[in-house]
Design a protein around this motif. Structure first.
Motif, PDB file in Angstrom:
ATOM      1  N   ASP A 369     -16.445  -0.661 -13.183  1.00 38.94           N
ATOM      2  CA  ASP A 369     -15.324  -1.234 -12.446  1.00 38.94           C
ATOM      3  C   ASP A 369     -15.195  -0.450 -11.304  1.00 38.94           C
ATOM      4  O   ASP A 369     -15.905   0.318 -10.497  1.00 38.94           O
ATOM      5  CB  ASP A 369     -14.039  -1.333 -13.266  1.00 38.94           C
ATOM      6  N   ASP A 370     -13.903  -0.725 -10.738  1.00 42.49           N
ATOM      7  CA  ASP A 370     -13.310  -0.128  -9.247  1.00 42.49           C
ATOM      8  C   ASP A 370     -13.724   1.305  -9.201  1.00 42.49           C
ATOM      9  O   ASP A 370     -13.536   2.015 -10.228  1.00 42.49           O
ATOM     10  CB  ASP A 370     -11.871  -0.690  -9.194  1.00 42.49           C
ATOM     11  N   ARG A 446      -0.957  -4.929  -2.405  1.00 44.35           N
ATOM     12  CA  ARG A 446      -2.088  -3.945  -2.993  1.00 44.35           C
ATOM     13  C   ARG A 446      -2.533  -3.003  -1.747  1.00 44.35           C
ATOM     14  O   ARG A 446      -3.882  -2.788  -1.863  1.00 44.35           O
ATOM     15  CB  ARG A 446      -2.935  -4.645  -3.763  1.00 44.35           C
ATOM     16  N   LYS A 479     -19.032  -8.383 -11.511  1.00 46.99           N
ATOM     17  CA  LYS A 479     -17.521  -8.650 -11.740  1.00 46.99           C
ATOM     18  C   LYS A 479     -16.932  -8.950 -10.360  1.00 46.99           C
ATOM     19  O   LYS A 479     -16.806  -7.862  -9.535  1.00 46.99           O
ATOM     20  CB  LYS A 479     -16.613  -7.645 -12.259  1.00 46.99           C
ATOM     21  N   ASP A 481     -14.046  -9.441  -7.662  1.00 50.91           N
ATOM     22  CA  ASP A 481     -12.520  -9.568  -7.922  1.00 50.91           C
ATOM     23  C   ASP A 481     -12.010  -9.960  -6.710  1.00 50.91           C
ATOM     24  O   ASP A 481     -12.534 -10.128  -5.527  1.00 50.91           O
ATOM     25  CB  ASP A 481     -12.041  -8.210  -8.187  1.00 50.91           C
ATOM     26  N   ASP A 551      -5.510  -9.738 -16.735  1.00 54.49           N
ATOM     27  CA  ASP A 551      -5.375  -8.294 -16.813  1.00 54.49           C
ATOM     28  C   ASP A 551      -4.520  -7.594 -17.995  1.00 54.49           C
ATOM     29  O   ASP A 551      -4.465  -6.463 -18.318  1.00 54.49           O
ATOM     30  CB  ASP A 551      -4.571  -7.737 -15.556  1.00 54.49           C
TER      31      ASP A 551
HETATM   32  C1  GLA Z   1      -7.881  -5.805 -10.974  1.00 51.87           C
HETATM   33  C2  GLA Z   1      -8.708  -6.619 -11.782  1.00 51.87           C
HETATM   34  C3  GLA Z   1      -8.809  -5.458 -12.885  1.00 51.87           C
HETATM   35  C4  GLA Z   1      -9.764  -4.458 -12.300  1.00 51.87           C
HETATM   36  C5  GLA Z   1      -8.795  -3.755 -10.968  1.00 51.87           C
HETATM   37  C6  GLA Z   1      -9.930  -2.751 -10.355  1.00 51.87           C
HETATM   38  O1  GLA Z   1      -6.593  -5.837 -11.077  1.00 51.87           O
HETATM   39  O2  GLA Z   1      -7.823  -7.661 -12.517  1.00 51.87           O
HETATM   40  O3  GLA Z   1      -9.691  -5.858 -14.054  1.00 51.87           O
HETATM   41  O4  GLA Z   1     -11.036  -4.740 -12.036  1.00 51.87           O
HETATM   42  O5  GLA Z   1      -8.598  -4.812 -10.246  1.00 51.87           O
HETATM   43  O6  GLA Z   1      -8.903  -2.507  -8.905  1.00 51.87           O
END
Ligand code: GLA
Length: 785
Positions: A369-370, A446, A479, A481, A551
């Motif tokens: 992920d991030d 954000r 993914k 986003d 989330d």
């Molecule tokens: C959003 C997504 C999360 C995650 C974060 C990463 O909030 O919904 O699932 O990927 O970003 O920054």
């Protein structure tokens, strides 16, 4: 099937009928939409009985022209409405002509029935195999200006869905300013209806809100630049008596991901008008001579088999006419996502450890992920810089992906390509690519800004950079986003007079990017996300095979969120993860069993640090993954039923049935214990009524610690609750959970259900007692004998 004779139109699906006609004054009168009725035979179409009878227009209402004194458009059921000719309700279209007038006068000029599904130019739409007489295009022309409108209807017979969209064509020599141009309008005399919308917020998506309609206007809309978690574009109209399996329900949705509106207006004459389309708030579009503007496709269905019946139509439509490409039909892999396990604190070695643990429990896909790119150690920087942070990934994305593949897992990556951080190389190089008003302060969200996708150069850049990442990175899953709502809406690319087009052009730019990348990388499984469910809609599902629904990974919240999605979207479109406890969003502790049971009714994933789990928990997870894989095709693609909610949602049941009706998996969840309430019934819908089924649950063991110091009722020595002795005993003494195993018929399961073992109620316990503390749940299965 669509039929037309002169001025009458009848559209039939398997179980519904839709009809309208041309009024003597040229507008279209809506006649009927609902359960299938007979309106035609070989000798013609018989709709006279359905036409409203008008002799004298209501006093003080405007009549359309001198010759037509008997009705006012204000008291007609119209397929399409405009400003200025007496209809005072919300219009379908609103334009400003070159002479400044805002009056439109569209009348019928012709219709064509064809078989080719219309493909929209700038945005996604549903698809259909060619069938005879399934598309109807009705043309209306403005009597005073060279403008015409095409109303496009498509009939999807099998899933009882009809879609509508519209095109505005400027045949004049001058520009015309569009202030609104909707997708669907339905007028009816029956305003005695309940309107359900799906509202929420971040980590609280898709709560169904019901309201009985009364005189006035109700608006469900989004103006944040995405379809939003506050007001999904899907809405329902039903009757007070409608329940899950009985009663009439209409469902409406939109194939669009941007600002939308759904308006329900009950007029002074008790007529109900429903409109849905692009939100006119903040929208203006300058349509040049010779140009066409198309509205997004609206989807409508009707069922008299309750909310479940309506959902089944929508689910089938999404599966067969929205989802596309390889993953539309292929089973989705079980994944492990690094976000809640490590947040930004990731490194190659840490990720590899997680991946190995994932492999050991049977997980198939590892998602980074991030935090992997630029100088991304928190959410303050680097969006736009889609190259690896070499401190965290010394061997690059490709190096990590090779190692993950060697472990035997597929490799997925997180990106947020529509955004730009002020602290990024991209912003330093192209400050004019951010959507912001030059020279004016920008409201934060954000710590990031939205890229100006109204600018084709920005879209091309995203396509190039991501193509490179996907090609060289060894990527199997993405993914995608999007974590910021619009503010200070402004496209530095567009001229000042076209700023009202920014949000719309952002969306068409995004659709161009997604269409280019999904075509170029047909094997990548794309999952959409927007802070969870801030953009869960049919537009996104034309590109993304699944969407991260929220989330919020708390199982109790997820029960409601997934129930909400299930009204419009099939389980295979939703991703759901098992996470650690206390849950990161609510600090609630729910049993691992419940976290799995809830996530299993979607595309299953885990989002927790498996490396921190003890062996017993890992063994449990391994069993869960195995069970999910055995039942995966049914969990993901079966026919999903919501049970009637009990005790205001305290008890929630779901079941999902295989396409051939031979097997079903069901779940019962109870939020809070009700003292001395032993009874529990589980019904399973959708099985073959006259066939016998084995109904069973899986054997399981319980931890003695669940009973706290009640252990002393049987222990020869005193055990202090929570003591080391208590822990040691729990390792060796496991209690048998209750086990259901019986034979019953499909119709009995549907209507009577199975009386489950009695719930624990303080007066005793044995292995036939259903221990159901707060947030407990069980899975049940039925298999045809
Ligand atoms: C959003 C997504 C999360 C995650 C974060 C990463 O909030 O919904 O699932 O990927 O970003 O920054």
């Amino acid at each position: 099937m669509i039929r037309q004779t002169d001025d009458k139109f009848v559209l039939d699906t398997k179980s519904t009928t839709y009809a309208f006609r041309v009024l003597p004054t040229g507008q279209l009168e809506h006649l009927y939409y609902g359960k299938k009725i007979r309106l035609d035979d070989e000798s013609g179409i018989y709709t006279d009985a359905l036409c409203e009878k008008h002799e004298f227009a209501p006093g003080n209402n405007i009549v359309y022209d001198d010759k037509t004194q008997n009705y006012s458009l204000n008291d007609m059921r119209l397929e399409f409405s405009a400003n200025g000719k007496g209809d005072n309700r919300e219009p379908f279209i609103e334009v400003v002509h070159e002479d400044g007038s805002r009056t439109s006068d569209f009348v019928y000029t012709g219709a064509v029935i064809g078989k080719d599904k219309r493909v929209l130019i700038n945005m996604p739409s549903s698809y259909d195999a060619q069938r005879d007489a399934s598309t109807l295009t009705v043309t209306l022309s403005d009597k005073n200006y060279d403008l015409s409108v095409e109303l496009i209807y498509h009939v999807f017979e099998d899933c009882d869905v009809i879609t509508r969209s519209a095109a505005l064509i400027n045949n004049s020599k001058s520009n015309v300013k569009i202030l609104r141009f909707m997708s669907v309008q339905i007028d009816t005399n029956d305003s005695n209806r309940v309107l359900s919308t799906f509202n929420g917020a971040w980590i609280r998506e898709m709560k169904r809100v019901d309201r009985k309609l009364s005189r006035g206007r109700f608006v469900n809309d989004s103006c944040v630049g995405a379809s939003s978690s506050t007001a999904n574009p899907f809405v329902m109209f039903s009757k007070k008596c409608t329940c899950e399996n009985l009663g009439p329900v209409y469902g409406f949705n939109l194939v669009y991901s941007g600002n939308h509106t759904e308006i329900a207006e009950v007029s002074e004459f008790g007529k109900l008008r429903f409109l849905s389309g692009i939100n006119p708030k903040g929208f203006e579009y300058d349509l040049a001579s010779g140009e066409t503007f198309e509205s997004p496709e609206a989807v409508m269905t009707f069922s008299d088999e309750g909310f479940n019946g309506m959902s089944h139509n929508m689910h089938r439509f999404v599966r067969e006419h929205i989802l596309r490409g390889r993953w539309a039909k292929e089973e989705r892999p079980v994944l492990l996502n690094s976000w809640e396990a490590a947040y930004f604190d990731i490194s190659e070695s840490k990720l590899l450890k997680m991946a190995k643990a994932a492999k050991s429990v049977g997980i198939e896909l590892f998602v980074m992920d991030d935090g992997w790119f630029g100088r991304r150690d928190d959410d303050k920087s680097s969006l736009g810089d889609w190259y690896p942070n070499t401190k965290k990934l010394p061997h690059g994305v490709n190096g990590l992906s090779e190692k993950i593949h060697d472990i035997g897992l597929k490799f997925g990556i997180w990106v947020e390509p529509e955004m730009i951080s002020e602290d990024s190389d991209l912003y330093r190089a192209h400050p004019d690519w951010a959507m912001r008003i030059p020279g004016k302060p920008h409201s934060p969200g954000r710590n990031q800004m939205i890229l100006d996708l109204a600018n084709p150069e920005v879209c091309d850049h995203i396509i190039t950079v991501l193509s490179d990442l996907f090609e060289t990175g060894g990527i199997d899953y993405v993914k995608w986003d999007m974590n910021r709502n619009e503010s200070d809406v402004y496209s530095p690319y567009l001229p000042p007079l076209r700023q009202g087009e920014t949000s719309y052009r952002y969306m068409t730019g995004l659709y161009r990017i997604l269409s280019a990348l999904t075509e170029k990388f047909p094997d990548i499984l794309f999952e959409g996300c927007a802070s969870g469910g801030n953009r869960f809609d049919l537009g996104m599902l034309c590109y993304f095979s699944q969407i991260w629904g929220s989330d919020d990974t708390d199982a109790s919240e997820r029960v409601d969120i997934q129930t909400g999605y299930s009204y419009a979207y099939p389980p295979v479109t939703v991703s759901s993860h098992v996470s650690s406890v206390p849950n990161h969003q609510t600090l609630r502790v729910t049993p691992l069993e419940t976290r799995f049971n809830v996530a299993a009714f979607a595309n299953l994933g885990y989002e927790c640090n498996l490396c921190d789990m003890d062996q017993a928990t890992l063994d449990e997870v391994k069993k869960q993954v195995l069970l999910y894989k055995e039942w995966r095709s049914i969990f993901q693609n079966g026919r999903f039923y919501r049970g009637e909610t009990v005790d205001n949602g305290n008890v929630v049941t779901w079941n999902v049935v295989s396409a051939d009706g031979s097997a079903s998996a069901g779940m019962m969840f109870r939020r809070l214990v009700v003292a001395n309430d032993q009874r529990g019934v589980l019904k399973m819908h959708g099985l073959e009524g006259d066939k016998k089924y084995r109904f069973y649950s899986l054997p399981f063991k319980m931890d003695v610690r669940l009973f706290g110091d009640l252990i002393n009722m049987i222990s020869p020595v005193h055990v202090k609750n929570g003591s080391m002795i208590h822990d040691i005993i729990s390792r060796f003494v496991k209690l048998d959970g209750e086990h259901e195993d019986t034979v019953t018929f499909g119709d009995a399961l549907d209507l009577a259900g199975v009386e489950l073992s009695p719930a624990y109620s303080s007066t005793g316990f044995n292995e036939r007692t259903r221990v159901f503390p707060d947030f407990a749940s069980r899975l049940y299965f039925a298999q045809k004998l």
